[in-house]
Scaffold this motif. Structure first.
Motif, PDB file in Angstrom:
ATOM      1  N   ALA A 114       1.157  -1.280  -0.214  1.00 14.95           N
ATOM      2  CA  ALA A 114       0.147  -0.410  -0.507  1.00 14.95           C
ATOM      3  C   ALA A 114       0.817   1.273  -0.193  1.00 14.95           C
ATOM      4  O   ALA A 114       0.338   2.459  -0.633  1.00 14.95           O
ATOM      5  CB  ALA A 114      -1.406  -0.283   0.962  1.00 14.95           C
ATOM      6  N   ASP A 115       2.004   1.296   0.818  1.00 15.98           N
ATOM      7  CA  ASP A 115       2.826   2.532   0.659  1.00 15.98           C
ATOM      8  C   ASP A 115       3.765   2.910  -0.510  1.00 15.98           C
ATOM      9  O   ASP A 115       3.530   3.649  -1.072  1.00 15.98           O
ATOM     10  CB  ASP A 115       4.047   1.728   1.730  1.00 15.98           C
ATOM     11  CG  ASP A 115       5.161   1.019   1.517  1.00 15.98           C
ATOM     12  OD1 ASP A 115       4.389   0.223   0.725  1.00 15.98           O
ATOM     13  OD2 ASP A 115       6.294   1.444   2.409  1.00 15.98           O
ATOM     14  N   ARG A 116       3.729   1.582  -1.229  1.00 21.62           N
ATOM     15  CA  ARG A 116       4.584   2.036  -2.668  1.00 21.62           C
ATOM     16  C   ARG A 116       3.103   2.796  -3.994  1.00 21.62           C
ATOM     17  O   ARG A 116       4.065   3.513  -4.130  1.00 21.62           O
ATOM     18  CB  ARG A 116       4.935   0.461  -3.206  1.00 21.62           C
ATOM     19  CG  ARG A 116       5.618   0.241  -2.372  1.00 21.62           C
ATOM     20  CD  ARG A 116       6.728  -1.502  -2.346  1.00 21.62           C
ATOM     21  NE  ARG A 116       7.935  -1.150  -4.104  1.00 21.62           N
ATOM     22  CZ  ARG A 116       8.058  -2.349  -3.883  1.00 21.62           C
ATOM     23  NH1 ARG A 116       8.149  -3.241  -3.644  1.00 21.62           N
ATOM     24  NH2 ARG A 116       9.109  -1.805  -5.172  1.00 21.62           N
ATOM     25  N   ALA A 117       2.289   1.281  -3.342  1.00 17.31           N
ATOM     26  CA  ALA A 117       1.098   2.136  -4.521  1.00 17.31           C
ATOM     27  C   ALA A 117       0.453   3.614  -3.980  1.00 17.31           C
ATOM     28  O   ALA A 117       0.642   4.934  -5.138  1.00 17.31           O
ATOM     29  CB  ALA A 117      -0.355   1.750  -4.276  1.00 17.31           C
ATOM     30  N   VAL A 118       0.716   4.507  -3.357  1.00 20.13           N
ATOM     31  CA  VAL A 118       0.511   5.529  -2.439  1.00 20.13           C
ATOM     32  C   VAL A 118       1.571   6.532  -2.460  1.00 20.13           C
ATOM     33  O   VAL A 118       0.980   7.742  -3.018  1.00 20.13           O
ATOM     34  CB  VAL A 118       0.200   5.654  -0.913  1.00 20.13           C
ATOM     35  CG1 VAL A 118      -0.174   7.490  -0.276  1.00 20.13           C
ATOM     36  CG2 VAL A 118      -0.908   4.956  -0.265  1.00 20.13           C
ATOM     37  N   ASN A 119       2.973   6.436  -2.709  1.00 15.23           N
ATOM     38  CA  ASN A 119       3.563   7.308  -2.737  1.00 15.23           C
ATOM     39  C   ASN A 119       4.305   7.224  -4.474  1.00 15.23           C
ATOM     40  O   ASN A 119       4.247   8.468  -5.339  1.00 15.23           O
ATOM     41  CB  ASN A 119       4.919   6.318  -2.506  1.00 15.23           C
ATOM     42  CG  ASN A 119       5.191   5.890  -1.588  1.00 15.23           C
ATOM     43  OD1 ASN A 119       4.800   7.237  -0.696  1.00 15.23           O
ATOM     44  ND2 ASN A 119       6.183   5.711  -0.727  1.00 15.23           N
ATOM     45  N   ALA A 120       3.568   6.402  -5.337  1.00 19.30           N
ATOM     46  CA  ALA A 120       3.283   6.717  -6.546  1.00 19.30           C
ATOM     47  C   ALA A 120       2.330   7.512  -7.098  1.00 19.30           C
ATOM     48  O   ALA A 120       2.037   8.904  -8.076  1.00 19.30           O
ATOM     49  CB  ALA A 120       2.993   5.037  -7.405  1.00 19.30           C
ATOM     50  N   ILE A 121       0.942   7.776  -6.249  1.00 17.22           N
ATOM     51  CA  ILE A 121       0.268   8.856  -6.353  1.00 17.22           C
ATOM     52  C   ILE A 121       0.589  10.465  -6.227  1.00 17.22           C
ATOM     53  O   ILE A 121       0.644  11.745  -6.637  1.00 17.22           O
ATOM     54  CB  ILE A 121      -1.527   8.473  -5.582  1.00 17.22           C
ATOM     55  CG1 ILE A 121      -1.648   6.992  -5.983  1.00 17.22           C
ATOM     56  CG2 ILE A 121      -2.402   9.053  -5.800  1.00 17.22           C
ATOM     57  CD1 ILE A 121      -2.619   6.272  -5.224  1.00 17.22           C
ATOM     58  N   ALA A 122       1.445   9.925  -4.898  1.00 14.57           N
ATOM     59  CA  ALA A 122       1.926  11.219  -4.405  1.00 14.57           C
ATOM     60  C   ALA A 122       2.808  11.941  -5.317  1.00 14.57           C
ATOM     61  O   ALA A 122       3.084  13.120  -5.634  1.00 14.57           O
ATOM     62  CB  ALA A 122       2.367  11.176  -2.965  1.00 14.57           C
ATOM     63  N   ALA A 123       3.385  10.960  -5.806  1.00 13.71           N
ATOM     64  CA  ALA A 123       4.901  11.527  -7.357  1.00 13.71           C
ATOM     65  C   ALA A 123       3.956  11.952  -8.478  1.00 13.71           C
ATOM     66  O   ALA A 123       4.889  12.567  -8.900  1.00 13.71           O
ATOM     67  CB  ALA A 123       5.752  10.183  -7.354  1.00 13.71           C
ATOM     68  N   GLN A 124       2.932  11.364  -8.498  1.00 15.19           N
ATOM     69  CA  GLN A 124       2.445  11.966  -9.863  1.00 15.19           C
ATOM     70  C   GLN A 124       1.866  13.179  -9.500  1.00 15.19           C
ATOM     71  O   GLN A 124       2.031  14.026 -10.947  1.00 15.19           O
ATOM     72  CB  GLN A 124       1.250  11.081 -10.362  1.00 15.19           C
ATOM     73  CG  GLN A 124       0.198  11.589 -12.012  1.00 15.19           C
ATOM     74  CD  GLN A 124       1.709  11.393 -12.834  1.00 15.19           C
ATOM     75  OE1 GLN A 124       2.347  10.426 -12.359  1.00 15.19           O
ATOM     76  NE2 GLN A 124       0.895  11.806 -13.875  1.00 15.19           N
ATOM     77  N   SER A 125       1.303  13.250  -8.390  1.00 17.02           N
ATOM     78  CA  SER A 125       0.877  14.854  -8.517  1.00 17.02           C
ATOM     79  C   SER A 125       2.232  15.724  -7.918  1.00 17.02           C
ATOM     80  O   SER A 125       1.947  17.032  -8.096  1.00 17.02           O
ATOM     81  CB  SER A 125       0.038  15.434  -7.162  1.00 17.02           C
ATOM     82  OG  SER A 125       0.868  14.774  -5.920  1.00 17.02           O
TER      83      SER A 125
END
Length: 259
Positions: free
Chosen positions: A110-121
């Motif tokens: 979950a942390d890696r998916a959430v990090n991907a979302i944050a990075a995209q923003s």
């Protein structure tokens, strides 16, 4: 106000997020899957008050966890003490909203998916996210925000603990930059500091170079986790350091949830 909770293998991080999506306060506590909702509440209530807020100011809770056994008590914390149902990152109204372009998407933390979302923003184009935690992870995020895969290495402190536990003559040391850039130490502690610090710098540099070569396009490198700044001081390895990347990703996920 939103309470964002990121449960890692080493620490549970809590953040108060205002209506604009900005983090106004953050705290952490050691991860213990046995910790009850009541224990969390006693600890957290004092910190909320010390920060000048009230428990009643919190209207929603969102959780990302890589420790499944800790989730139940965090859900109880939300329902018993904040009068709301905890939103679980990746489920229901807070589904990822990005593609997980890997062979086993269900196994992506979950942390890696959430990090991907944050990075995209935070950045356009292709991105690498390097997260320093119990493990050191390297993740490739495509220009469309999709998670494309990555790699996992032992975390810095995990490596130090293993070295201390397995070698009878070696002392326990803290991770810190050596006093200079020499990689030839003249004391045991100095040699350990060199090995762990410059050894990890070399690994990070090498992994970034290999991933960039494989991607074949310009890449923005984003680092997160408590040790990111430590390595940036001497290595200048990253384009930006975002210590709160996962918490920011949770806030973004909440703001863009299905309603």
């Amino acid at each position: 106000m939103l309470l964002a909770i990121d449960t890692g293998n080493t620490n549970v991080k809590f953040a108060l997020v205002d209506d604009s999506g900005e983090i106004v306060k953050r705290w952490r506590i050691a991860t213990d899957a046995r910790r009850t909702a009541d224990e969390y509440a006693v600890w957290l209530d004092q910190l909320i008050q010390m920060a000048g807020f009230r428990r009643s100011d919190i209207k929603a809770v969102i959780v990302a966890t890589v420790v499944p056994r800790a989730l139940h008590n965090l859900q109880l914390l939300a329902s018993h003490y904040f009068d709301c149902e905890a939103l679980i990152a990746g489920r229901g109204s807070v589904g990822w909203g990005i593609q997980l372009k890997v062979d086993e998407p269900q196994s992506v933390g979950a942390d890696r998916a959430v990090n991907a979302i944050a990075a995209q923003s935070l950045a356009d184009g292709d991105k690498l996210v390097i997260s320093f935690g119990t493990a050191t992870t390297f993740d490739y995020i495509g220009p469309d925000g999709s998670y494309r895969g990555g790699s996992i290495a032992p975390g810095v402190n995990l490596s130090l603990d293993a070295l201390y536990a397995a070698a009878a003559m070696l002392p326990r040391i803290a991770i810190e930059p050596p006093p200079n850039e020499s990689v030839i130490g003249t004391t045991t502690v100095g040699q350990m500091q060199i090995g762990i610090y410059w050894g990890y710098v070399a690994m990070i540099e090498g992994m970034i170079a290999r991933m960039k070569a494989e991607i074949g396009k310009p890449v923005t490198v984003i680092a997160t986790g408590g040790l990111a700044i430590l390595f940036q001081q001497h290595g200048h390895l990253f384009d930006r350091v975002e210590p709160d990347l996962t918490l920011r990703g949770l806030a973004h996920l909440y703001r863009n949830r299905e309603t």
